[in-house]
Design a protein around this motif. Structure first.
Motif, short mmCIF file in Angstrom:
data_model
loop_
_atom_site.label_atom_id
_atom_site.label_comp_id
_atom_site.label_asym_id
_atom_site.label_seq_id
_atom_site.Cartn_x
_atom_site.Cartn_y
_atom_site.Cartn_z
N ILE A 165 0.83 -1.12 0.07
CA ILE A 165 -0.01 0.03 -0.08
C ILE A 165 0.93 1.13 0.02
CG2 ILE A 165 -1.82 1.39 1.33
CD1 ILE A 165 -2.83 -1.42 2.32
N GLU A 166 2.03 1.28 0.89
CA GLU A 166 2.87 2.44 0.80
C GLU A 166 3.42 2.66 -0.52
OE1 GLU A 166 3.47 4.64 3.26
OE2 GLU A 166 2.00 3.54 4.43
N VAL A 167 3.77 1.35 -1.26
CA VAL A 167 4.48 1.63 -2.45
C VAL A 167 3.49 2.08 -3.39
CG1 VAL A 167 5.63 0.33 -4.60
CG2 VAL A 167 6.10 -0.38 -2.16
N PHE A 168 2.22 1.68 -3.55
CA PHE A 168 1.09 1.93 -4.35
C PHE A 168 0.95 3.84 -4.14
CE2 PHE A 168 -3.27 3.04 -5.04
CZ PHE A 168 -3.25 2.63 -6.45
N LYS A 169 0.91 4.17 -2.80
CA LYS A 169 0.88 5.45 -2.65
C LYS A 169 2.08 6.46 -3.36
CE LYS A 169 -2.02 5.20 1.40
NZ LYS A 169 -2.27 5.40 2.96
N ILE A 170 3.16 5.82 -3.15
CA ILE A 170 4.44 6.76 -3.71
C ILE A 170 4.32 6.68 -5.21
CG2 ILE A 170 6.80 6.57 -3.60
CD1 ILE A 170 6.91 5.24 -0.83
N ILE A 171 4.24 5.67 -5.84
CA ILE A 171 4.21 5.64 -7.10
C ILE A 171 2.99 6.17 -7.90
CG2 ILE A 171 3.93 3.83 -9.17
CD1 ILE A 171 5.85 1.85 -7.56
N LYS A 172 1.90 6.24 -7.29
CA LYS A 172 0.68 7.09 -7.80
C LYS A 172 0.71 8.48 -7.18
CE LYS A 172 -1.37 3.60 -9.95
NZ LYS A 172 -1.53 3.26 -11.35
N GLY A 173 1.75 8.80 -6.59
CA GLY A 173 1.74 10.52 -6.21
C GLY A 173 0.95 10.88 -5.16
N MET A 174 0.15 9.95 -4.28
CA MET A 174 -0.79 10.19 -3.30
C MET A 174 0.02 10.73 -2.20
SD MET A 174 -3.24 6.87 -3.33
CE MET A 174 -3.85 6.61 -5.10
N PRO A 193 10.76 -6.94 -4.77
CA PRO A 193 10.43 -8.24 -5.50
C PRO A 193 8.82 -8.56 -5.44
CG PRO A 193 12.52 -8.59 -4.19
CD PRO A 193 11.95 -7.16 -3.77
N ILE A 194 8.35 -8.28 -4.18
CA ILE A 194 6.92 -8.35 -4.12
C ILE A 194 6.05 -7.48 -5.08
CG2 ILE A 194 5.13 -8.50 -2.20
CD1 ILE A 194 7.27 -8.55 -0.10
N TRP A 195 6.53 -6.35 -5.23
CA TRP A 195 5.97 -5.44 -5.79
C TRP A 195 5.94 -5.77 -7.46
CZ3 TRP A 195 2.34 -1.41 -5.88
CH2 TRP A 195 2.10 -0.71 -7.18
N ASN A 196 6.94 -6.29 -7.78
CA ASN A 196 7.26 -6.61 -9.19
C ASN A 196 6.43 -8.05 -9.57
OD1 ASN A 196 8.86 -4.58 -9.77
ND2 ASN A 196 10.80 -5.62 -9.60
N SER A 197 6.03 -8.63 -8.74
CA SER A 197 5.46 -10.01 -8.90
C SER A 197 3.91 -9.80 -9.09
CB SER A 197 5.50 -11.06 -7.53
OG SER A 197 4.96 -10.45 -6.29
N LEU A 198 3.30 -8.61 -8.83
CA LEU A 198 1.95 -8.03 -8.78
C LEU A 198 1.62 -8.08 -10.40
CD1 LEU A 198 1.59 -5.67 -5.75
CD2 LEU A 198 1.01 -8.13 -5.81
#
Length: 646
Positions: free
Chosen positions: A540-549, A597-602
Motif C-alpha cells: 500500500i505504501e509503494v502504491f501511494k508513492i508511485i501513484k503520487g498520493m 520483488p513483491i511489488w514486481n510480482s503483482l
C-alpha cells in the motif's frame, strides 16, 4: 427467606433468573453499541471504560511551593486549576524589541488576495462539525450549531466577512478554556501537563477558512520547505522516517557513520513571539489584511483552566499560538519554516512541527567540524527568533553498521557550551531505534502496549459479539502493532513470533473459539496474520508513492525499469521497479529494497487501480490463496527473490 419453603424459593429463583437475563441482555446491547461506535465516538468508549475504574478524577493531587519554600498539596479542583493556570502563564516569553532583521522576501508567482467568505464555505464546514466535541467559552455546543446549520449559514457569512473587513474578532473569541493534558513523568508536578485550548466553535469555522486560503497561497508558490512533515497534506511521520532511513542506509553502504543531533524546544507553541511571526508572514507576501486579522487574533487573548466543574481566574496570554486552535499549527510551521535554510549541503535537517533533527554522514574530521558548525548556526537562529532551547533534552546518537571499525570514536558536540549527551537508542516520532538501526525496544514497547489495551477490552467487555470484538481489537490493539511497521519491519523470527502472540491471545478471548487452532480462529473472525498485514502494508505504501498520493518531494524515490515500446507484459506489471545489489543487511532489508520483488510480482490489474481502496481489494483477491494469510510461519509464494522474506 421469610417462609423457608421450597415452593417460595422456586418462585424467587425463576424471577431472579429472569431479571439477570434482562440485565445481561441490556449489558450486551450496551457493550456492542459502544464497540460499534468506537471510531465515530471514542469519547463514549473511554467514558464507559473510565466509569469502571476506581479512580474517577483525571488529575490527582498536585504539589506546589509556598512563599516559604515549603511543599503544599493542592487537592481541591479550584486550587489545582489556579495552580495549573499560574504555571501555564509563567512559560510565556516577553518579546524583546531588539533588531532581529527580517527574512528575505520569498518570490511568489501568485499574489495573495483578501479573503472573502461565501455561504457555500460556511455550510460545508458546518456540515463537517463533530457533534461529539466540547463547547467553548461561548457555550455554543457543536451539536446545536449542526442542527441549525441551514438557518445560521447566512448570518455567519455576514459576521465572518465583517470580521475580515475590520480585521478584528469578538472578545469572546479570544478566550479559551484550558484542558490540562498529562504528558509523562510524575503526575503531581504541574510541569508534566500541557495546555489544550477549547475555543469557540464559530471562531474555529472562520479559522478553517483562513487556514485553507493561506495554505493555498503557500502550496501554489511552493513556499514550504520539503523538510517539514508536520500538519501538511501528503506528509506524515511515516513518510519522514522512510525518507530518513532510506538516506541513512544508502550512506552507510559507503562506510563511516551517521551522527544525528536531536533537538528540543522548550514550550515551543507557547513561546512563539508575535512580532517576529508577523514579520515572517509578511516576507511570504501574505496580503496585509490577512496579517492584520491574524495580529488581532493573537493579541489580547485570555485563558482559564477548568478541572471538574471549577474554573481558575482569567490570565493573559502574552505569547505563543493557542494549542487546540485550527490556525495555530499552520502559523507555527510558517514560523519555523526557514530553520532548514541554515544547513549546508552535507548537513540535512528534518522537521515535524517543533521536532527538529540534523545529521551528517561522518567519514573524516571535516564532517565533524561541519556538523558542529551546523549546531552553532542552529543556536544562533534560536537566539535571533527568541525560541528557547532545552539543551538538557538535546541528544546525539551515532548510527552505524555492525562492521564499523571506529565505534568508540564518537566526538563531543556542543550546544550553548553544553556537551550533548550521547545515547545508544532514542525515540523518533513514536519509533524506538538504536545505533545499529535495530528496533528491539520498539517491538517490546508496542507488544506491551497492545497487551495493556487487550486487558482493557477483557476487563470491561464481557458480552461482545464476534464483529464488535473485531472492531475493538483492530482499533485498540492491532493499531499499536502496525503503526509505522514499514519503518521498523521485523527481520528476525523471534520478533515475528512475539508480535503474533498478541493476536493469538486476543482471539482466545472469545469463549466459543478458544479451543480451536490459531489458524481456525483467524478464519472464523476473518482476521489475517500480522505478517500478512505487513506484506500488504508495504504494498500500500509503494502504491501511494508511485501513484503520487504522497508529496513526491518528501518520499523515497524508486527507479522504474525501462520498458521501451513494450508496455504489455505477461508477467509482472508495467510499473516494475529496478532492484540494486547492496553489501550490508541494513540496506538489503530497508523499505526501498525489500518491497521491490513483491511489488514486481503483482499483475497489472492490481497495480493499475485508481484508488487506495480499489488497490486493497484487488490485492486481497490476488493473494487470497496465500498460506501466509492464516499461517504466519509461511511466506508469500511466487516471489522471485525469497531471501528478503521473513
Amino acid at each position: 427467606m421469610r417462609e423457608k419453603d421450597d415452593a417460595s424459593r422456586l418462585k424467587y429463583t425463576i424471577q431472579r433468573n429472569k431479571v439477570k437475563k434482562i440485565i445481561r441482555n441490556d449489558l450486551r446491547v450496551e457493550q456492542n453499541t459502544i464497540a460499534r461506535q468506537y471510531k465515530s465516538n471514542p469519547k463514549k468508549f473511554w467514558k464507559y471504560v473510565n466509569s469502571k475504574n476506581k479512580q474517577t478524577e483525571k488529575i490527582g493531587d498536585l504539589k506546589m511551593k509556598d512563599d516559604q519554600g515549603k511543599t503544599v498539596i493542592c487537592n481541591t479542583a479550584k486550587t489545582k486549576a489556579d495552580l495549573l493556570c499560574s504555571f501555564f502563564s509563567s512559560v510565556y516569553c516577553n518579546e524583546t524589541d531588539d533588531d532581529y532583521g527580517s527574512l528575505v522576501t520569498r518570490p511568489c508567482f501568485i499574489e495573495s488576495t483578501p479573503i472573502s467568505v461565501s455561504e457555500e464555505d460556511v455550510l460545508a464546514r458546518l456540515n463537517k462539525l463533530n457533534i461529539n466535541k466540547s463547547e467553548g467559552p461561548d457555550l455554543l455546543h457543536p451539536r446545536v450549531l449542526y442542527e441549525i446549520r441551514h438557518e445560521i449559514t447566512y448570518p455567519l457569512m455576514i459576521l465572518f466577512n465583517k470580521s475580515l473587513e475590520v480585521k478584528k474578532i469578538p472578545e469572546i473569541w479570544k478566550c479559551a478554556n484550558i484542558c490540562p493534558i498529562y504528558k509523562k513523568g510524575k503526575k503531581d508536578e504541574v510541569s508534566n501537563y500541557r495546555p489544550v485550548s477549547l475555543t469557540c466553535i464559530v471562531c474555529k469555522i472562520l479559522e478553517s477558512i483562513i487556514r485553507d486560503k493561506i495554505m493555498e497561497h503557500f502550496i501554489k508558490n511552493k513556499l514550504f520547505t520539503n523538510r517539514q512533515f508536520g500538519f501538511l497534506k501528503g506528509r506524515s511521520t511515516v513518510t519522514q522516517l522512510l525518507q530518513i532511513l532510506d538516506d541513512w542506509t544508502e550512506a552507510l553502504e559507503l562506510g563511516g557513520r551517521i551522527d544525528v543531533i536531536y533537538t528540543d524546544f522548550e514550550k515551543a507553541f507557547d513561546k512563539v513571539p508575535h512580532k517576529r511571526l508577523l514579520s515572517k508572514l509578511s516576507s511570504y507576501k501574505l496580503h496585509d489584511s490577512i496579517i492584520e486579522w491574524i495580529n488581532n487574533f493573537l493579541s489580547d487573548r485570555h485563558q482559564r483552566v477548568r478541572i471538574g466543574g471549577e474554573f481558575s481566574c482569567w490570565a493573559k496570554v502574552l505569547s505563543g499560538i493557542p494549542q487546540g486552535s485550527i490556525l495555530g499549527p499552520l502559523l507555527f510551521i510558517i514560523f519555523i519554516n526557514d530553520l532548514v535554510d541554515i544547513c549546508s549541503d552535507n548537513i540535512k535537517m528534518y522537521l515535524f512541527a517543533d521536532d527538529a533533527k540534523m545529521y551528517c554522514h561522518i567519514r573524516n574530521i571535516s564532517d565533524i567540524d561541519n556538523l558542529q558548525s551546523g549546531i552553532d548556526k542552529f543556536v544562533k537562529w534560536t537566539d535571533r527568533w527568541q525560541v528557547k532551547l532545552n539543551t538538557d533534552k538535546c541528544k546525539v546518537i551515532s548510527v552505524h553498521h555492525r562492521r564499523y571499525s571506529n565505534k568508540g570514536a564518537v566526538p563531543k558536540y556542543f550546544m550553548n557550551d553544553t556537551v550533548l549527551e550521547e545515547v545508544v537508542e532514542i525515540k523518533d516520532l513514536g519509533v524506538y531505534y538504536d545505533s545499529l538501526l535495530l528496533f528491539d525496544k520498539h517491538v517490546s514497547e508496542k507488544v506491551n502496549k497492545a497487551y495493556m489495551m487487550l486487558g482493557i477490552i477483557k476487563r470491561n467487555f464481557v458480552h461482545l459479539s464476534h464483529n464488535c470484538f473485531v472492531i475493538l481489537y483492530k482499533s485498540l490493539v492491532r493499531s499499536h502493532l502496525e503503526y509505522a511497521n514499514s519503518v521498523w519491519y521485523p527481520k528476525r523470527k523471534t520478533d515475528v513470533d512475539k508480535l503474533e502472540r498478541v493476536q493469538k491471545r486476543a482471539t482466545k478471548l472469545i469463549p466459543e473459539l478458544s479451543k480451536r487452532s490459531y489458524s481456525d480462529r483467524l478464519k472464523a473472525l476473518h482476521l489475517p496474520t500480522l505478517k500478512y498485514r505487513r506484506f500488504r502494508g508495504d504494498m500500500i505504501e509503494v502504491f501511494k508513492i508511485i501513484k503520487g498520493m504522497y508529496d513526491p518531494a518528501c518520499v523515497p524515490q524508486f527507479e522504474f525499469i525501462n520498458l521501451g515500446n513494450d508496455t504489455v507484459r505477461t508477467r509482472g506489471n508495467q510499473y516494475k521497479l529496478t532492484q540494486h545489489r547492496y553489501h550490508y543487511d541494513l540496506r538489503k532489508f530497508s523499505f526501498t529494497n525489500r518491497v521491490i520483488p513483491i511489488w514486481n510480482s503483482l499483475p497489472n490489474q492490481v497495480v493499475c487501480a485508481e484508488t487506495v481502496n480499489s488497490f486493497k481489494n484487488r490485492l486481497d483477491k490476488f493473494w487470497s490463496d496465500q498460506e501466509v494469510l492464516y499461517d504466519y510461519k509461511s511466506d508469500l509464494h511466487g516471489i522471485g527473490n525469497r531471501s528478503i522474506l521473513v
